[in-house]
Design a protein around this motif. Sequence first.
Motif, mmCIF file in Angstrom:
data_model
loop_
_atom_site.group_PDB
_atom_site.id
_atom_site.type_symbol
_atom_site.label_atom_id
_atom_site.label_comp_id
_atom_site.label_asym_id
_atom_site.label_seq_id
_atom_site.Cartn_x
_atom_site.Cartn_y
_atom_site.Cartn_z
ATOM 1 N N ARG A 1 0.832 -1.206 0.000
ATOM 2 C CA ARG A 1 0.000 0.000 0.000
ATOM 3 C C ARG A 1 0.865 1.254 0.000
ATOM 4 O O ARG A 1 0.537 2.243 -0.648
ATOM 5 C CB ARG A 1 -0.928 -0.003 1.234
ATOM 6 C CG ARG A 1 -1.943 -1.136 1.183
ATOM 7 C CD ARG A 1 -3.333 -0.675 1.641
ATOM 8 N NE ARG A 1 -4.304 -1.717 1.285
ATOM 9 C CZ ARG A 1 -4.709 -2.677 2.106
ATOM 10 N NH1 ARG A 1 -4.274 -2.730 3.357
ATOM 11 N NH2 ARG A 1 -5.595 -3.583 1.693
ATOM 12 N N GLY A 2 1.975 1.206 0.721
ATOM 13 C CA GLY A 2 2.885 2.349 0.742
ATOM 14 C C GLY A 2 3.475 2.627 -0.628
ATOM 15 O O GLY A 2 3.609 3.781 -1.046
ATOM 16 N N ILE A 3 3.823 1.562 -1.346
ATOM 17 C CA ILE A 3 4.370 1.729 -2.702
ATOM 18 C C ILE A 3 3.286 2.285 -3.627
ATOM 19 O O ILE A 3 3.526 3.227 -4.389
ATOM 20 C CB ILE A 3 4.909 0.381 -3.223
ATOM 21 C CG1 ILE A 3 6.158 -0.017 -2.431
ATOM 22 C CG2 ILE A 3 5.213 0.458 -4.720
ATOM 23 C CD1 ILE A 3 6.624 -1.432 -2.682
ATOM 24 N N LYS A 4 2.114 1.701 -3.552
ATOM 25 C CA LYS A 4 1.003 2.204 -4.376
ATOM 26 C C LYS A 4 0.786 3.699 -4.113
ATOM 27 O O LYS A 4 0.615 4.497 -5.045
ATOM 28 C CB LYS A 4 -0.264 1.397 -4.048
ATOM 29 C CG LYS A 4 -1.555 1.939 -4.650
ATOM 30 C CD LYS A 4 -1.691 1.679 -6.129
ATOM 31 C CE LYS A 4 -3.071 2.103 -6.634
ATOM 32 N NZ LYS A 4 -3.186 2.005 -8.092
ATOM 33 N N GLN A 5 0.823 4.076 -2.865
ATOM 34 C CA GLN A 5 0.624 5.479 -2.476
ATOM 35 C C GLN A 5 1.700 6.384 -3.094
ATOM 36 O O GLN A 5 1.413 7.496 -3.546
ATOM 37 C CB GLN A 5 0.650 5.557 -0.941
ATOM 38 C CG GLN A 5 0.531 6.951 -0.354
ATOM 39 C CD GLN A 5 -0.867 7.538 -0.519
ATOM 40 O OE1 GLN A 5 -1.828 6.809 -0.729
ATOM 41 N NE2 GLN A 5 -0.964 8.860 -0.462
ATOM 42 N N ALA A 6 2.945 5.886 -3.133
ATOM 43 C CA ALA A 6 4.036 6.700 -3.679
ATOM 44 C C ALA A 6 3.875 6.910 -5.182
ATOM 45 O O ALA A 6 4.250 7.947 -5.716
ATOM 46 C CB ALA A 6 5.382 6.040 -3.372
ATOM 47 N N PHE A 7 3.319 5.931 -5.868
ATOM 48 C CA PHE A 7 3.204 6.009 -7.325
ATOM 49 C C PHE A 7 1.866 6.587 -7.778
ATOM 50 O O PHE A 7 1.796 7.226 -8.827
ATOM 51 C CB PHE A 7 3.387 4.624 -7.959
ATOM 52 C CG PHE A 7 4.821 4.180 -8.014
ATOM 53 C CD1 PHE A 7 5.461 3.677 -6.888
ATOM 54 C CD2 PHE A 7 5.545 4.284 -9.192
ATOM 55 C CE1 PHE A 7 6.776 3.280 -6.937
ATOM 56 C CE2 PHE A 7 6.870 3.885 -9.252
ATOM 57 C CZ PHE A 7 7.483 3.384 -8.122
ATOM 58 N N ASP A 8 0.824 6.329 -7.034
ATOM 59 C CA ASP A 8 -0.527 6.678 -7.482
ATOM 60 C C ASP A 8 -1.336 7.158 -6.286
ATOM 61 O O ASP A 8 -2.260 6.487 -5.837
ATOM 62 C CB ASP A 8 -1.158 5.433 -8.126
ATOM 63 C CG ASP A 8 -2.585 5.668 -8.601
ATOM 64 O OD1 ASP A 8 -2.974 6.837 -8.807
ATOM 65 O OD2 ASP A 8 -3.318 4.665 -8.758
ATOM 66 N N PRO A 9 -0.975 8.348 -5.769
ATOM 67 C CA PRO A 9 -1.574 8.793 -4.499
ATOM 68 C C PRO A 9 -3.094 8.953 -4.566
ATOM 69 O O PRO A 9 -3.763 8.827 -3.539
ATOM 70 C CB PRO A 9 -0.879 10.136 -4.222
ATOM 71 C CG PRO A 9 -0.219 10.529 -5.500
ATOM 72 C CD PRO A 9 0.057 9.269 -6.255
ATOM 73 N N LEU A 10 -3.646 9.205 -5.753
ATOM 74 C CA LEU A 10 -5.098 9.363 -5.859
ATOM 75 C C LEU A 10 -5.822 8.039 -6.106
ATOM 76 O O LEU A 10 -7.051 7.985 -6.163
ATOM 77 C CB LEU A 10 -5.443 10.357 -6.990
ATOM 78 C CG LEU A 10 -4.887 11.778 -6.809
ATOM 79 C CD1 LEU A 10 -5.139 12.609 -8.060
ATOM 80 C CD2 LEU A 10 -5.512 12.447 -5.584
ATOM 81 N N GLY A 11 -5.045 6.971 -6.290
ATOM 82 C CA GLY A 11 -5.670 5.659 -6.480
ATOM 83 C C GLY A 11 -6.471 5.544 -7.766
ATOM 84 O O GLY A 11 -7.516 4.898 -7.811
ATOM 85 N N LEU A 12 -5.952 6.148 -8.841
ATOM 86 C CA LEU A 12 -6.695 6.160 -10.107
ATOM 87 C C LEU A 12 -6.366 4.993 -11.020
ATOM 88 O O LEU A 12 -7.134 4.678 -11.928
ATOM 89 C CB LEU A 12 -6.407 7.472 -10.855
ATOM 90 C CG LEU A 12 -6.810 8.761 -10.121
ATOM 91 C CD1 LEU A 12 -6.421 9.973 -10.957
ATOM 92 C CD2 LEU A 12 -8.307 8.760 -9.840
ATOM 93 N N LEU A 13 -5.205 4.380 -10.822
ATOM 94 C CA LEU A 13 -4.753 3.356 -11.765
ATOM 95 C C LEU A 13 -5.310 1.985 -11.401
ATOM 96 O O LEU A 13 -4.954 1.407 -10.368
ATOM 97 C CB LEU A 13 -3.227 3.313 -11.805
ATOM 98 C CG LEU A 13 -2.581 4.465 -12.593
ATOM 99 C CD1 LEU A 13 -1.084 4.529 -12.300
ATOM 100 C CD2 LEU A 13 -2.811 4.250 -14.085
ATOM 101 N N ASN A 14 -6.142 1.466 -12.281
ATOM 102 C CA ASN A 14 -6.698 0.113 -12.146
ATOM 103 C C ASN A 14 -7.213 -0.184 -10.743
ATOM 104 O O ASN A 14 -6.809 -1.181 -10.125
ATOM 105 C CB ASN A 14 -5.639 -0.910 -12.568
ATOM 106 C CG ASN A 14 -6.284 -2.116 -13.257
ATOM 107 O OD1 ASN A 14 -7.497 -2.132 -13.514
ATOM 108 N ND2 ASN A 14 -5.495 -3.119 -13.552
ATOM 109 N N PRO A 15 -8.120 0.644 -10.241
ATOM 110 C CA PRO A 15 -8.584 0.470 -8.858
ATOM 111 C C PRO A 15 -9.373 -0.825 -8.676
ATOM 112 O O PRO A 15 -9.964 -1.336 -9.611
ATOM 113 C CB PRO A 15 -9.481 1.690 -8.636
ATOM 114 C CG PRO A 15 -9.917 2.098 -9.999
ATOM 115 C CD PRO A 15 -8.789 1.754 -10.930
ATOM 116 N N GLY A 16 -9.326 -1.340 -7.475
ATOM 117 C CA GLY A 16 -10.088 -2.543 -7.141
ATOM 118 C C GLY A 16 -9.415 -3.831 -7.564
ATOM 119 O O GLY A 16 -9.987 -4.904 -7.459
ATOM 120 N N LYS A 17 -8.155 -3.722 -8.050
ATOM 121 C CA LYS A 17 -7.433 -4.941 -8.436
ATOM 122 C C LYS A 17 -6.376 -5.215 -7.358
ATOM 123 O O LYS A 17 -6.698 -5.148 -6.174
ATOM 124 C CB LYS A 17 -6.792 -4.767 -9.813
ATOM 125 C CG LYS A 17 -7.726 -4.192 -10.868
ATOM 126 C CD LYS A 17 -8.835 -5.152 -11.270
ATOM 127 C CE LYS A 17 -9.916 -4.444 -12.103
ATOM 128 N NZ LYS A 17 -9.422 -3.705 -13.258
#
Lengths: 455, 455
Positions: free
Chosen positions: A437-453
């Motif tokens: 989750r920390g890595i995801k946050q660093a790359f895509d803080p708004l959670g727009l890329l392929n959400p729910g996967k």
Amino acid sequence: MDDLLELLRAGLPADALITDPDITASYSHDMASFCEAGAPAVVALPRTVEQVQHVMRTATALRVPVVPQGARTGLSGAANATDGCVVLSLVKMDRILEISPADRIAVVEPGVINAALSRAVGEHGLFYPPDPSSWEMCTIGGNIGTASGGLCCVKYGVTAEYVLGLDVVLADGRLLTTGHRTAKGVAGYDLTRLFVGSEGSLGIVVKAVLALKPQPPRQLVLAAEFPGAAAACDAVCRIMESGHTPSLLELMDRTTVQAVNRMAHMGLPETTEALLLAAFDTPDPSADLAAVGELCTAAGATAVVPAEDTAESEMLLQARRMSLTALETVKPATMIDDVCVPRSRLGAMLEGTAEIAEKYGLTIGVCAHAGDGNTHPVVCFDPADADESRRARESFDAIMALGLGLGGTITGEHGVGVLKKEWLARELGDVSVELHRGIKQAFDPLGLLNPGKVF
Amino acid sequence: MDDLLELLRAGLPADALITDPDITASYSHDMASFCEAGAPAVVALPRTVEQVQHVMRTATALRVPVVPQGARTGLSGAANATDGCVVLSLVKMDRILEISPADRIAVVEPGVINAALSRAVGEHGLFYPPDPSSWEMCTIGGNIGTASGGLCCVKYGVTAEYVLGLDVVLADGRLLTTGHRTAKGVAGYDLTRLFVGSEGSLGIVVKAVLALKPQPPRQLVLAAEFPGAAAACDAVCRIMESGHTPSLLELMDRTTVQAVNRMAHMGLPETTEALLLAAFDTPDPSADLAAVGELCTAAGATAVVPAEDTAESEMLLQARRMSLTALETVKPATMIDDVCVPRSRLGAMLEGTAEIAEKYGLTIGVCAHAGDGNTHPVVCFDPADADESRRARESFDAIMALGLGLGGTITGEHGVGVLKKEWLARELGDVSVELHRGIKQAFDPLGLLNPGKVF
């Protein structure tokens, strides 16, 4: 929605946007069964890096989710749309930008078809090994997103091992370059590898530098028949323990052999409980096959049949390649699992899977990249039968639990996507999930890329 | 300080802590020249995972920086202490926990010496390829931290390709397990690979699952003499373009050859401008060497001498292995660079390096993993001579700039550490640096792990 289209149109040509719901619906899912899929707001088909950046800047400005797609041949629903998303299809970015025999690299756009790359580098005497079953259709970008495997992995490894560097458009539209086009390089963290298998959740791959190998001699295949899975798996271990490096080491169980024969009249031996295929692309494959044949016999093979020539070899490979498709004809529906266990536990995995089939009263055909311990149990069922559907789903889960219990993983090569997202946390554990989750946050803080996967 | 020792003692045996400043000072730096190094407060030598966790929990509680160390054979200062830090030496955790011929894996603690692992797996007919020059001293944990290479990489790749899974103690003392002990696995992001080459900045590796290969036949070496670097590099490209896969493809320039002869009386040909060593560990290495010898001759080699036997081959390898040490005798001090360029640009890299040597009036000997385009220009100078020292530093930087200009990287295998941290941002660019910081933040929010190095 109007804002979205208007903004997208400002940076994309008209033919790069599809809004007709009848057509966009056809982009809603990949080839996985029984995975939820939403309705995209629009499908974007950019042809340039700048156009991809425009899509991502727009999505960020409007907080619209983006689902990247290749050829949608995936088997885990990782490319499935979410309601109101922008589907970002990379299939139009399909140029091979460079092939360098001296550097043994190719530089490609993400929409290049795997087989097209293989053929193109072949003309230079080079070889791009990763060969998922869908290789005539799937894209390199999709292969990178899902970290695809194939038949070649027992000798040549998976897609990840061939990705040297990437150009990636981030969620906010900025362009990142990772890795290198050199054979070696250790400057900074391995961001390249972080993108491989991230299923579009960290960024959009728009260019890849791929490592190539010299083209090996054509492989020669041997077929060995076994009275049971245990004997076949024993043969696999003997082959690998003896220091052989087959270019392919595959297993088909009786259900699979029968399905293939029914579909393609292959004339494979239906009395065998387990058919093992071994191949070598060495300078003297016949000698290697002879040695492996002896190991098979010692492990209890009832027949060992080396192919006479490359044509016969190709026929055996075709049989293996069509296994999943053939198993799909057994019942109206299938769920394809992808559990990988340590090679030494392959026998236990196959026996356990047979027990699960019996317990749930289902047909579960198994083909496997046996040399890698990577099994594909295919649960066959009728979705119109509610009880059978429930049992299918439960057996599918039981197979994953079995694999984890044997020290394996829930996915050797098909990925997590929607299909296995509930199981991912069980495999990773809390600490790992938190770091993900920390890595995801660093790359895509708004959670727009392929959400729910994946994350 | 008193708090620190008291808390550490609560979870570590007395002999696992060193506080005598005369001894702790000897743990202050690795083998890199001219890199800053501070004075550690204490050196901890844990023997168990729990003890490592205790050290990290203590460090987190007191906000004390921790510098992890293996055998301190690194060449970039990545293991150098910072003032008041806990040096966390993993050398006492040196057990080989498992070797599985069927699964072709070894499970090891981080303090296992590279050569000890090689010998242990060799007894099972297995092969752990990564072979940095320091292989008789360096640890697997250090190899993982720095993503070490070696002579084998042209055929067998670098350390990263052999790390399947890790146990890592995080900055706050929690234990993370990454990856798998299976041949394939794609569940989640590739955290394993993120730790490889992270130079101790993300966590403390306490266990590693390593992939092994079957032991190949002993390699046979050929030596080819060239009248200049360009011809030798032309030979390298011809060899790789022709589809050969040598197990080693190394280059030594005249300065290096002379230094080796002076140190070890090897009788290498001193009239050659560039000595190329090629080796094959194939079933018929003589045939491969004959083909490669012809390519060398076509590229302008003045002499091509295949080794008669493995003893002669071993002698040539020894000459190559002692190159860095021999070059250290040319002048009182050296700075060892590690620039890797695309193989096709190797000639330009060597010619450019020679121009730099001339421009700055310095002796710069070059040995190179030529097959990988990975050069080690060794700048020789006298630190007592202030002007020569300045020129040495400037030429060292000029070599990195040259490599980046040729599409290469500032470090092929030695890492960033203290030595090249100013250069890392130039190679990575702003976007990448920001993402690196985000990852560091996710793993080590207090910035306690090896501060002042990579990130």
